[in-house]
Design a protein around this motif. Structure first.
Motif, PDB file in Angstrom:
ATOM      1  N   PHE A  94       0.828  -1.209   0.000  1.00 11.72           N
ATOM      2  CA  PHE A  94       0.000   0.000   0.000  1.00 11.72           C
ATOM      3  C   PHE A  94       0.859   1.255   0.000  1.00 11.72           C
ATOM      4  O   PHE A  94       0.576   2.216  -0.726  1.00 11.72           O
ATOM      5  N   ILE A  95       1.939   1.269   0.782  1.00 16.60           N
ATOM      6  CA  ILE A  95       2.817   2.441   0.858  1.00 16.60           C
ATOM      7  C   ILE A  95       3.492   2.704  -0.483  1.00 16.60           C
ATOM      8  O   ILE A  95       3.524   3.847  -0.968  1.00 16.60           O
ATOM      9  N   LEU A 101       1.110   6.272  -7.065  1.00 11.64           N
ATOM     10  CA  LEU A 101      -0.126   6.858  -7.600  1.00 11.64           C
ATOM     11  C   LEU A 101      -0.131   8.378  -7.448  1.00 11.64           C
ATOM     12  O   LEU A 101      -0.636   9.098  -8.316  1.00 11.64           O
ATOM     13  N   PHE A 102       0.445   8.887  -6.350  1.00  8.76           N
ATOM     14  CA  PHE A 102       0.566  10.335  -6.178  1.00  8.76           C
ATOM     15  C   PHE A 102       1.426  10.934  -7.282  1.00  8.76           C
ATOM     16  O   PHE A 102       1.098  11.968  -7.864  1.00  8.76           O
ATOM     17  N   TYR A 103       2.538  10.275  -7.586  1.00 10.67           N
ATOM     18  CA  TYR A 103       3.419  10.764  -8.643  1.00 10.67           C
ATOM     19  C   TYR A 103       2.752  10.696 -10.010  1.00 10.67           C
ATOM     20  O   TYR A 103       2.945  11.576 -10.853  1.00 10.67           O
ATOM     21  N   ILE A 104       1.979   9.633 -10.244  1.00 11.84           N
ATOM     22  CA  ILE A 104       1.246   9.502 -11.511  1.00 11.84           C
ATOM     23  C   ILE A 104       0.288  10.678 -11.677  1.00 11.84           C
ATOM     24  O   ILE A 104       0.177  11.280 -12.754  1.00 11.84           O
ATOM     25  N   LEU A 192      -4.918  -4.088  -2.403  1.00 12.58           N
ATOM     26  CA  LEU A 192      -5.070  -4.875  -3.636  1.00 12.58           C
ATOM     27  C   LEU A 192      -5.692  -4.027  -4.748  1.00 12.58           C
ATOM     28  O   LEU A 192      -5.284  -4.109  -5.912  1.00 12.58           O
ATOM     29  N   LEU A 193      -6.676  -3.201  -4.382  1.00 13.87           N
ATOM     30  CA  LEU A 193      -7.313  -2.320  -5.367  1.00 13.87           C
ATOM     31  C   LEU A 193      -6.327  -1.273  -5.878  1.00 13.87           C
ATOM     32  O   LEU A 193      -6.264  -0.990  -7.082  1.00 13.87           O
ATOM     33  N   ARG A 200      -2.801  -0.624 -14.036  1.00 17.62           N
ATOM     34  CA  ARG A 200      -3.546  -0.024 -15.141  1.00 17.62           C
ATOM     35  C   ARG A 200      -2.944   1.317 -15.573  1.00 17.62           C
ATOM     36  O   ARG A 200      -3.027   1.697 -16.746  1.00 17.62           O
ATOM     37  N   ALA A 201      -2.344   2.027 -14.619  1.00 19.16           N
ATOM     38  CA  ALA A 201      -1.835   3.380 -14.900  1.00 19.16           C
ATOM     39  C   ALA A 201      -0.382   3.394 -15.376  1.00 19.16           C
ATOM     40  O   ALA A 201       0.134   4.455 -15.712  1.00 19.16           O
TER      41      ALA A 201
END
Length: 216
Positions: A94-95, A101-104, A192-193, A200-201
């Motif tokens: 998760f970390i 995801l923040f960077y994306i 997991l999500l 996907r990103a």
């Protein structure tokens, strides 16, 4: 309460390492001129980065929590040990994914020098969020007649060390209340999500990394 604090401390140490050591790995574009001219898929390159980071953090986490896990095995039994080990793996995933995801998201909306400034701001934000999160974590519990109890509130759903403390509570002590089940469910489903969202990103992330070379 005890395990939530333990997971909070592990989160603090792992996430600060993630911010300080591995932001450069996630955002490294120096190898693109060599690797992208070869028949290597971009997903493979990004997966290699992800595995590199995850393996390092696994060793770091083992150094932090290995001895406490062994003590927990002898003190509380095999169930406690297995649940705690799985919790730490989910927490690491998760970390890593949360940071990525923040960077994306940042790469999608900014470019050039502004992008580099925003990345620095995000690293500072992460550091403050970890420190402030500690305060919320301790205030989730209250002392009643010398017994520490969880006082349910909606904002506790966003304090992820609490998710994993709750999973240990359910596995070791039982007491399947609906609020506890919700927190435990978040601890399993959200990592997991988020991992699925990250996969996907990946193509968009690799394309947007090119913005780091722009100096306009």
């Amino acid at each position: 309460f005890q395990m939530s604090l333990v997971y909070g401390m592990i989160t603090f140490m792992v996430m600060t390492s993630m911010i300080s050591d591995f932001s450069s790995v996630l955002l490294d574009i120096r190898d693109r001129n060599i690797l992208l001219t070869k028949p290597i898929d971009r997903k493979t390159i990004n997966a290699a980065k992800f595995v590199h980071i995850l393996s390092y953090l696994s060793l770091l986490t083992l150094a932090i929590s290995g001895i406490p896990l062994l003590v927990g095995l002898f003190r509380h039994g095999v169930v406690f040990f297995l649940v705690s080990a799985v919790n730490i793996i989910l927490l690491d995933i998760f970390i890593v994914v949360l940071t990525a995801l923040f960077y994306i998201l940042i790469l999608k909306f900014f470019d050039g020098e502004k992008l580099k400034d925003i990345i620095n701001y995000v690293q500072i934000f992460f550091s403050f969020a970890i420190m402030i999160g500690y305060q919320f974590l301790s205030r989730s519990f209250e002392l009643v007649h010398l017994s520490i109890s969880l006082d349910p509130a909606w904002w506790q759903l966003f304090i992820f060390p609490l998710w994993y403390g709750t999973i240990v509570e359910l596995a070791v002590n039982g007491g399947f209340q609906s609020y506890h089940l919700l927190l435990a469910g978040l601890g399993i489903i959200v990592p997991l999500l988020s991992l699925w969202l990250y996969i996907r990103a990946v193509p968009s992330f690799e394309n947007n990394l090119q913005k780091l070379t722009y100096h306009g």
